[in-house]
Enzyme design. Structure first.
Site, PDB file in Angstrom:
ATOM      1  N   LYS A  53     -13.610   8.657  12.179  1.00 40.10           N
ATOM      2  CA  LYS A  53     -12.654   8.331  11.120  1.00 40.10           C
ATOM      3  C   LYS A  53     -11.235   8.269  11.671  1.00 40.10           C
ATOM      4  O   LYS A  53     -10.450   7.374  11.313  1.00 40.10           O
ATOM      5  CB  LYS A  53     -12.756   9.356   9.995  1.00 40.10           C
ATOM      6  N   GLN A  97     -14.237  17.636   5.586  1.00 39.60           N
ATOM      7  CA  GLN A  97     -15.538  17.179   6.053  1.00 39.60           C
ATOM      8  C   GLN A  97     -16.634  18.147   5.619  1.00 39.60           C
ATOM      9  O   GLN A  97     -16.555  19.348   5.868  1.00 39.60           O
ATOM     10  CB  GLN A  97     -15.539  17.040   7.576  1.00 39.60           C
ATOM     11  N   ASP A 120     -11.608  11.172  -0.933  1.00 34.26           N
ATOM     12  CA  ASP A 120     -13.051  11.086  -1.170  1.00 34.26           C
ATOM     13  C   ASP A 120     -13.356  10.729  -2.623  1.00 34.26           C
ATOM     14  O   ASP A 120     -14.487  10.368  -2.950  1.00 34.26           O
ATOM     15  CB  ASP A 120     -13.723  12.420  -0.833  1.00 34.26           C
TER      16      ASP A 120
END
Length: 299
Positions: A53, A97, A120
């Site tokens: 990412k 994460q 997210d």
């Protein structure tokens, strides 16, 4: 659409287009959007995902920083970091994460995120915005699916759509996005009796059930568009295994279009994460006081 050998709805070209757009919009801001990536422990998969990412962010002109915390980090320490990142005006997006180490509860961590920085798209405020069709950050995989369909010219409005799966990560939010796009939506799941009777009604079938080859050719309407969100590694004689999805490969002989596994939905998730970071930065910049508005003088 007519059935036959299905047209491939590839993720890489759709993801590349989304990343190009993210980079273009990022370049119009006064500074590169910044993504804070929080990782706890050294789980190899998490290390790889976070590294990927960060690398992709740099490729499109975003800045990022990996906050790598030790395995023994406490709940209070993790929450303190989230609060620090929430308060930092230089941080536009925050991603924690998952999965976290077993001693940490992810729910209060995700609830602690500033919804405006929740790239997210999983904070309840963003979930509520989605279901009310209000502005908010959308979950990455569902939003990525919508971008993939748009890139390949697949019509959503007016289509009879079936979503197989009701998870908070994919099934539920993609159903909301489809409703917002004027599709007629049915959500099916493991408790749905005669699943095939339901899936055969779909012009557009999205499968996110987490079960290998759940959907077989007899469960698909000829000429349907099928999106396979599942990804599984199944054993092979070589011992290396191969990746496959929730949809049996033979569905390609019935469907008009089908996402491959791998190379379908997967690339869209990271691309949408970075687009969400740009969207968050744009909105934060629009809300920030500017010198000509606040009366401050530029020196």
């Amino acid at each position: 659409m007519t059935p036959g050998t299905a047209r491939v709805l590839g993720g890489p070209p759709a993801a590349a287009a989304l990343l190009t757009e993210a980079g273009r919009r990022a370049g119009r801001l006064p500074r590169p959007p910044h993504l804070a990536l929080v990782r706890v422990g050294e789980d190899p998969a998490s290390v790889s995902y976070v590294r990927g990412k960060a690398q992709k962010a740099a490729e499109v002109g975003l800045s990022s920083h990996v906050h790598a915390l030790p395995e023994a980090t406490t709940q209070a320490e993790l929450l303190a970091l989230v609060e620090t990142l929430n308060a930092d005006p230089a941080v536009n997006g925050i991603l924690v994460q998952l999965p976290l180490p077993a001693h940490l509860n992810p729910e209060p961590v995700l609830l602690a995120l500033d919804p405006a920085k929740d790239v997210d798209g999983l904070h309840p405020a963003n979930t509520g915005a989605l279901w009310n069709n209000h502005a908010g950050l959308r979950p990455c995989t569902p939003a990525g699916i919508m971008a993939l369909l748009a890139h390949h010219g697949v019509t959503v409005a007016g289509q009879r759509t079936v979503v197989v799966g009701r998870s908070a990560l994919v099934g539920r939010p993609v159903a909301g996005l489809l409703l917002n796009a004027d599709a007629t939506v049915t959500v099916a799941h493991r408790a749905t009796p005669d699943l095939g009777a339901v899936t055969r009604e779909a012009d557009l079938l999205i499968v996110a059930a987490g079960q290998v080859h759940l959907i077989t050719p007899d469960m698909v309407r000829p000429g349907a568009v099928v999106v396979d969100v599942g990804i599984h590694r199944v054993p092979t004689e070589s011992g290396k295994g191969r990746l496959t999805g929730d949809v049996h490969p033979d569905v390609a002989q019935v469907a008009a279009a089908l996402t491959p596994v791998p190379g379908g939905v997967g690339p869209m998730t990271v691309a949408q994460l970075l687009m969400n970071t740009v969207i968050a930065a744009e909105r934060q910049h629009a809300r920030a006081p500017h010198p000509e508005v606040s009366g401050e003088h530029v020196r």
